[in-house]
Design a protein around this motif. Structure first.
Motif, PDB file in Angstrom:
ATOM      1  N   LEU A  37       0.848  -1.195   0.000  1.00 38.97           N
ATOM      2  CA  LEU A  37       0.000   0.000   0.000  1.00 38.97           C
ATOM      3  C   LEU A  37       0.883   1.244   0.000  1.00 38.97           C
ATOM      4  O   LEU A  37       1.954   1.252   0.623  1.00 38.97           O
ATOM      5  N   VAL A  38       0.422   2.291  -0.676  1.00 38.71           N
ATOM      6  CA  VAL A  38       1.062   3.604  -0.630  1.00 38.71           C
ATOM      7  C   VAL A  38       0.059   4.601  -0.052  1.00 38.71           C
ATOM      8  O   VAL A  38      -1.080   4.687  -0.523  1.00 38.71           O
ATOM      9  N   ILE A  39       0.472   5.310   0.992  1.00 37.58           N
ATOM     10  CA  ILE A  39      -0.331   6.391   1.565  1.00 37.58           C
ATOM     11  C   ILE A  39       0.351   7.685   1.162  1.00 37.58           C
ATOM     12  O   ILE A  39       1.481   7.961   1.579  1.00 37.58           O
ATOM     13  N   LEU A  40      -0.326   8.478   0.342  1.00 36.46           N
ATOM     14  CA  LEU A  40       0.332   9.572  -0.378  1.00 36.46           C
ATOM     15  C   LEU A  40      -0.336  10.910  -0.105  1.00 36.46           C
ATOM     16  O   LEU A  40      -1.500  11.132  -0.460  1.00 36.46           O
ATOM     17  N   ASP A  41       0.415  11.810   0.533  1.00 35.70           N
ATOM     18  CA  ASP A  41      -0.049  13.189   0.690  1.00 35.70           C
ATOM     19  C   ASP A  41       0.109  13.899  -0.652  1.00 35.70           C
ATOM     20  O   ASP A  41       1.064  13.632  -1.396  1.00 35.70           O
ATOM     21  N   LEU A  42      -0.812  14.795  -0.972  1.00 34.05           N
ATOM     22  CA  LEU A  42      -0.725  15.478  -2.260  1.00 34.05           C
ATOM     23  C   LEU A  42       0.155  16.722  -2.205  1.00 34.05           C
ATOM     24  O   LEU A  42       0.799  17.066  -3.195  1.00 34.05           O
ATOM     25  N   GLY A  43       0.218  17.397  -1.069  1.00 34.15           N
ATOM     26  CA  GLY A  43       0.996  18.630  -0.968  1.00 34.15           C
ATOM     27  C   GLY A  43       2.430  18.365  -0.559  1.00 34.15           C
ATOM     28  O   GLY A  43       2.818  18.625   0.579  1.00 34.15           O
TER      29      GLY A  43
END
Length: 223
Positions: free
Chosen positions: A47-53
């Motif tokens: 799994l990848v947990i990705l913040d956009l900023g």
């Protein structure tokens, strides 16, 4: 299961890491988009947990490059202030789910578990090697029909070995799967856990063998 967390806020990153580790996941942390893009080219994750900023390369570009490489790892995006535009863009680029900040850690854990389960199919995974059995629902092992008592690290090592389906794995790769990208951990530490596991398996018809030049292999002993 290894998870990549990409979040540039160090306080939030630590909180999320603690929560995911408590959910029995191994977490690698990246703090900018370029570092995340690089590691996603060379490492496999559940799994990848990705913040956009993100600095250096924003999360949407990281996601776009990931999907352009036909990498189908589940991605949970984190969006600030619940921006509808960011959510739509992320989902259009191939994100699997999103969470708007602020959010509860329990919701993050639940969504992470759901995405990982979905990516591995709906059926619980079970594996067997001789008298040793593994059930992915509770991550439990039994041997000769009885529960096998293991520490978390011992269980993690044995999980990797039993899921290899008779294929050897070298010490460095095994260490990376257990400890992630933590450079402070020496790969030789794996030898300690392998030794302990051998002690626990020695009176049963299954063993961890060392194949010169190839690494460790879990195999059933002939009856």
């Amino acid at each position: 299961m290894r998870v990549l967390l990409v979040e540039d806020n160090p306080i939030l990153s630590r909180s999320l890491t603690d929560a995911l580790t408590g959910a029995r996941l191994t977490v690698d942390c990246m703090y900018d988009g370029e570092a995340a893009d690089h590691v996603l080219r060379t490492q496999d994750y559940a799994l990848v947990i990705l913040d956009l900023g993100l600095p250096r390369l924003d999360g949407l570009e990281v996601l776009r490059r990931l999907r352009a490489r036909r990498n189908l790892v589940p991605v949970l995006i984190l969006t600030a202030h619940g921006s509808v535009e960011d959510r739509v863009k992320g989902l259009d680029l191939g994100a699997d789910d999103y969470l708007a900040k602020p959010f509860e850690l329990t919701e993050l854990e639940a969504r992470a578990r759901a995405l990982i389960r979905r990516s591995h199919g709906h059926e619980p995974l079970r594996a067997q090697c001789g008298p040793l059995a593994y059930d992915s629902v509770d991550r439990g092992f039994s041997i000769d029909g009885e529960p096998l008592a293991l520490t978390p690290r011992e269980r993690a090592v044995l999980e990797v070995l039993i899921l290899r389906n008779g294929r050897a794995i070298n010490k460095e790769t095994l260490s990376q799967k257990i400890f992630g990208l933590d450079e402070s951990v020496n790969a030789d530490a794996i030898e300690i856990y392998v030794y302990r596991l051998r002690r626990k398996l020695e009176h049963h018809a299954v063993a961890i063998v060392t194949l010169r030049g190839l690494g460790y292999l879990l195999e059933a002993k002939p009856q």
